[in-house]
Every structure is written in C-alpha cells, then in structure tokens.
Design a protein around this motif. Structure first.
Motif, PDB file in Angstrom:
ATOM      1  N   ALA A   1       8.399  96.114 117.492  1.00 29.51           N
ATOM      2  CA  ALA A   1       7.011  96.591 117.515  1.00 29.51           C
ATOM      3  C   ALA A   1       6.055  95.515 117.007  1.00 29.51           C
ATOM      4  O   ALA A   1       4.974  95.304 117.582  1.00 29.51           O
ATOM      5  CB  ALA A   1       6.878  97.862 116.681  1.00 29.51           C
ATOM      6  N   ARG A   2       6.441  94.813 115.957  1.00 31.10           N
ATOM      7  CA  ARG A   2       5.580  93.751 115.402  1.00 31.10           C
ATOM      8  C   ARG A   2       5.437  92.590 116.371  1.00 31.10           C
ATOM      9  O   ARG A   2       4.352  92.027 116.504  1.00 31.10           O
ATOM     10  CB  ARG A   2       6.142  93.265 114.066  1.00 31.10           C
ATOM     11  N   VAL A   3       6.519  92.210 117.047  1.00 27.39           N
ATOM     12  CA  VAL A   3       6.438  91.124 118.031  1.00 27.39           C
ATOM     13  C   VAL A   3       5.451  91.506 119.132  1.00 27.39           C
ATOM     14  O   VAL A   3       4.571  90.710 119.501  1.00 27.39           O
ATOM     15  CB  VAL A   3       7.827  90.789 118.618  1.00 27.39           C
ATOM     16  N   LYS A   4       5.564  92.722 119.654  1.00 21.00           N
ATOM     17  CA  LYS A   4       4.659  93.185 120.712  1.00 21.00           C
ATOM     18  C   LYS A   4       3.206  93.182 120.238  1.00 21.00           C
ATOM     19  O   LYS A   4       2.303  92.769 120.966  1.00 21.00           O
ATOM     20  CB  LYS A   4       5.062  94.580 121.181  1.00 21.00           C
ATOM     21  N   GLU A   5       2.997  93.629 119.014  1.00 22.04           N
ATOM     22  CA  GLU A   5       1.649  93.672 118.440  1.00 22.04           C
ATOM     23  C   GLU A   5       1.064  92.267 118.310  1.00 22.04           C
ATOM     24  O   GLU A   5      -0.095  92.022 118.667  1.00 22.04           O
ATOM     25  CB  GLU A   5       1.718  94.353 117.068  1.00 22.04           C
ATOM     26  N   GLU A   6       1.854  91.343 117.799  1.00 23.65           N
ATOM     27  CA  GLU A   6       1.381  89.963 117.621  1.00 23.65           C
ATOM     28  C   GLU A   6       1.144  89.281 118.978  1.00 23.65           C
ATOM     29  O   GLU A   6       0.199  88.509 119.121  1.00 23.65           O
ATOM     30  CB  GLU A   6       2.366  89.154 116.779  1.00 23.65           C
ATOM     31  N   LEU A   7       1.988  89.564 119.951  1.00 21.01           N
ATOM     32  CA  LEU A   7       1.772  89.019 121.292  1.00 21.01           C
ATOM     33  C   LEU A   7       0.438  89.497 121.859  1.00 21.01           C
ATOM     34  O   LEU A   7      -0.336  88.704 122.413  1.00 21.01           O
ATOM     35  CB  LEU A   7       2.914  89.424 122.230  1.00 21.01           C
ATOM     36  N   LYS A   8       0.170  90.772 121.694  1.00 18.36           N
ATOM     37  CA  LYS A   8      -1.072  91.359 122.206  1.00 18.36           C
ATOM     38  C   LYS A   8      -2.295  90.700 121.560  1.00 18.36           C
ATOM     39  O   LYS A   8      -3.280  90.401 122.235  1.00 18.36           O
ATOM     40  CB  LYS A   8      -1.079  92.869 121.958  1.00 18.36           C
ATOM     41  N   LYS A   9      -2.218  90.460 120.251  1.00 20.92           N
ATOM     42  CA  LYS A   9      -3.326  89.802 119.537  1.00 20.92           C
ATOM     43  C   LYS A   9      -3.643  88.437 120.134  1.00 20.92           C
ATOM     44  O   LYS A   9      -4.778  87.972 120.062  1.00 20.92           O
ATOM     45  CB  LYS A   9      -2.977  89.629 118.058  1.00 20.92           C
ATOM     46  N   GLU A  10      -2.642  87.774 120.690  1.00 22.74           N
ATOM     47  CA  GLU A  10      -2.803  86.426 121.234  1.00 22.74           C
ATOM     48  C   GLU A  10      -3.011  86.431 122.752  1.00 22.74           C
ATOM     49  O   GLU A  10      -2.951  85.379 123.389  1.00 22.74           O
ATOM     50  CB  GLU A  10      -1.590  85.561 120.880  1.00 22.74           C
ATOM     51  N   GLY A  11      -3.225  87.616 123.333  1.00 25.55           N
ATOM     52  CA  GLY A  11      -3.505  87.698 124.767  1.00 25.55           C
ATOM     53  C   GLY A  11      -2.272  87.721 125.653  1.00 25.55           C
ATOM     54  O   GLY A  11      -2.373  87.522 126.864  1.00 25.55           O
ATOM     55  N   PHE A  12      -1.101  87.976 125.066  1.00 28.17           N
ATOM     56  CA  PHE A  12       0.140  88.058 125.832  1.00 28.17           C
ATOM     57  C   PHE A  12       0.506  89.518 126.048  1.00 28.17           C
ATOM     58  O   PHE A  12       0.299  90.351 125.167  1.00 28.17           O
ATOM     59  CB  PHE A  12       1.304  87.375 125.088  1.00 28.17           C
ATOM     60  N   GLY A  13       1.065  89.803 127.203  1.00 30.17           N
ATOM     61  CA  GLY A  13       1.613  91.120 127.467  1.00 30.17           C
ATOM     62  C   GLY A  13       3.110  91.002 127.627  1.00 30.17           C
ATOM     63  O   GLY A  13       3.638  89.919 127.881  1.00 30.17           O
ATOM     64  N   VAL A  14       3.799  92.119 127.463  1.00 30.95           N
ATOM     65  CA  VAL A  14       5.244  92.138 127.671  1.00 30.95           C
ATOM     66  C   VAL A  14       5.483  92.684 129.078  1.00 30.95           C
ATOM     67  O   VAL A  14       5.249  93.862 129.337  1.00 30.95           O
ATOM     68  CB  VAL A  14       5.964  92.985 126.611  1.00 30.95           C
ATOM     69  N   LEU A  15       5.901  91.814 129.983  1.00 33.75           N
ATOM     70  CA  LEU A  15       6.140  92.197 131.373  1.00 33.75           C
ATOM     71  C   LEU A  15       7.507  92.823 131.578  1.00 33.75           C
ATOM     72  O   LEU A  15       7.697  93.611 132.501  1.00 33.75           O
ATOM     73  CB  LEU A  15       6.017  90.983 132.288  1.00 33.75           C
ATOM     74  N   SER A  16       8.443  92.422 130.745  1.00 25.87           N
ATOM     75  CA  SER A  16       9.793  92.968 130.880  1.00 25.87           C
ATOM     76  C   SER A  16      10.395  93.171 129.498  1.00 25.87           C
ATOM     77  O   SER A  16      10.072  92.457 128.552  1.00 25.87           O
ATOM     78  CB  SER A  16      10.681  92.032 131.708  1.00 25.87           C
ATOM     79  N   GLU A  17      11.256  94.170 129.436  1.00 20.41           N
ATOM     80  CA  GLU A  17      11.961  94.478 128.193  1.00 20.41           C
ATOM     81  C   GLU A  17      13.366  94.901 128.581  1.00 20.41           C
ATOM     82  O   GLU A  17      13.550  95.936 129.205  1.00 20.41           O
ATOM     83  CB  GLU A  17      11.239  95.596 127.443  1.00 20.41           C
ATOM     84  N   VAL A  18      14.329  94.073 128.230  1.00 21.48           N
ATOM     85  CA  VAL A  18      15.713  94.340 128.603  1.00 21.48           C
ATOM     86  C   VAL A  18      16.511  94.613 127.336  1.00 21.48           C
ATOM     87  O   VAL A  18      16.682  93.721 126.497  1.00 21.48           O
ATOM     88  CB  VAL A  18      16.334  93.153 129.372  1.00 21.48           C
ATOM     89  N   ARG A  19      16.989  95.830 127.193  1.00 17.87           N
ATOM     90  CA  ARG A  19      17.849  96.193 126.069  1.00 17.87           C
ATOM     91  C   ARG A  19      19.276  95.812 126.449  1.00 17.87           C
ATOM     92  O   ARG A  19      20.005  96.579 127.068  1.00 17.87           O
ATOM     93  CB  ARG A  19      17.744  97.686 125.769  1.00 17.87           C
ATOM     94  N   VAL A  20      19.649  94.613 126.092  1.00 19.96           N
ATOM     95  CA  VAL A  20      20.944  94.056 126.465  1.00 19.96           C
ATOM     96  C   VAL A  20      22.087  94.899 125.915  1.00 19.96           C
ATOM     97  O   VAL A  20      23.071  95.152 126.612  1.00 19.96           O
ATOM     98  CB  VAL A  20      21.052  92.587 126.001  1.00 19.96           C
ATOM     99  N   ASP A  21      21.955  95.357 124.670  1.00 21.71           N
ATOM    100  CA  ASP A  21      23.021  96.159 124.073  1.00 21.71           C
ATOM    101  C   ASP A  21      23.258  97.445 124.861  1.00 21.71           C
ATOM    102  O   ASP A  21      24.404  97.836 125.106  1.00 21.71           O
ATOM    103  CB  ASP A  21      22.726  96.467 122.605  1.00 21.71           C
ATOM    104  N   GLN A  22      22.193  98.105 125.295  1.00 21.11           N
ATOM    105  CA  GLN A  22      22.331  99.337 126.075  1.00 21.11           C
ATOM    106  C   GLN A  22      22.887  99.048 127.473  1.00 21.11           C
ATOM    107  O   GLN A  22      23.711  99.805 127.984  1.00 21.11           O
ATOM    108  CB  GLN A  22      20.984 100.049 126.172  1.00 21.11           C
TER     109      GLN A  22
END
Length: 186
Positions: free
Chosen positions: A77-98
């Motif tokens: 959640a913190r990584v996503k929040e910090e990315l957003k602050k810098e103008g980055f979006g998360v285009l993909s999210e792969v839960r490798v363990d699942q």
C-alpha cells in the motif's frame, strides 16, 4: 533499516561486465552529476560505494533491494501511495505467490510484482525509440523472505543500457532517481 542483495539466481546481464556497459558509454547518455557528494556518473557504484543514499551496497548491480520495517500488505500500500505522489500508476500487479500456488501447487511467502508507469516519461521514451516500450513498465517487487519484508527495484538504467541509446539512458536515469527515492522512503 538495512539493504540486502537481490538473490535472484538467473538475473543480471551476462557478458556486459559489472556495469552492464555503462562505463563504456560516451557522450550525453552517460549519467551526470549523481547525488550530491558522490561524484559523477555510475563509476562510484562499484565495489566499496555505499549504494543508493546510505543504503548498503547491493551485491548485484541490477537492482536496489531494501528491507523495510512494515509488513507485506502495508508495504504494498505504501509503495502504491508513494508512486502516485510521483505521478506513477500501477498498470499491473502480479501476486506471484498466489499464481505459483494456483498453477504449480507451490507454497511461498508473499511476493508481488508491481508494474509502475509514468505517462510523461513513457511518452518520452517511446518518442525517442518506439521499441523502448518493451522495457515498460518499471518493475518494483515487494516480497517476504524469512519473515522480513523487502522492496526491490529493477534499475531502469541497467535495463536500458543494452540499447546503447544515450537519449533513452538520460530518461531512464531520471526515472531511476525518482523510483530509487521512493524505495528509500518506504
């Protein structure tokens, strides 16, 4: 908080030497300035350099890896929040363990790959070389190993260095600085 090496066994860039070709580059694509007090370019990133902004030196030069104090879900959640602050979006999210559990019946600790993108920088890269989109998005990984949570960043300059294109490397260096600072703040 301490850094840790990225322990992927099949990573890196074979045949490119320690710096993946960065030392051999000439002209404006060579990284300029670096961080204050650390000299110019990537030359200081070799043996003995303290790594990125006080982090321990990574043992593999293709990724920054940092152990964090927060748990897996909070760190994601913190990584996503910090990315957003810098103008980055998360285009993909792969839960490798699942995915590994579902497809291979393999149990592993939590592991997610976040594909981050900043339209400004992405458009610059594609404007320079239309095939540079093959390097996108930038990958950040959050994982748990032995009960400890880590954030890892594939270095955009390392990936882009195989192009030999100085203009692409300039953009990659800007992206790397921003993403590196995000990893530092987590």
């Amino acid at each position: 908080m301490k850094g840790e090496m990225n322990e992927m066994e099949n990573g890196g860039m074979k045949g490119h030497g320690k710096m993946g070709g960065m030392k051999r580059m000439k002209g404006k694509g060579k990284m300029k300035g670096g961080c204050k007090g650390h000299g110019k370019g990537m030359e200081g990133m070799g043996k003995g350099h303290h790594g990125m902004h006080g982090m321990e030196e990574p043992k593999k030069e293709y990724a920054y890896v940092r152990e964090v104090e927060t748990g897996f879900d909070e760190t994601v959640a913190r990584v996503k929040e910090e990315l957003k602050k810098e103008g980055f979006g998360v285009l993909s999210e792969v839960r490798v363990d699942q995915l590994f559990k579902e497809k291979l019946n393999l149990d592993m600790e939590p592991y997610v790959i976040l594909g981050a993108c900043n339209p400004k920088f992405s458009s610059e890269l594609i404007g320079i070389d239309i095939n540079s989109g093959t390097f996108l998005p930038c990958n950040l990984v959050v994982y748990v190993k032995d009960g400890k949570t880590y954030v890892s960043l594939l270095l955009p300059t390392k990936a882009m260095s195989i192009t030999g294109n100085d203009e692409l490397l300039e953009v990659a260096a800007k992206v790397e600085e921003i993403l590196g600072d995000i990893v530092k703040r987590i």
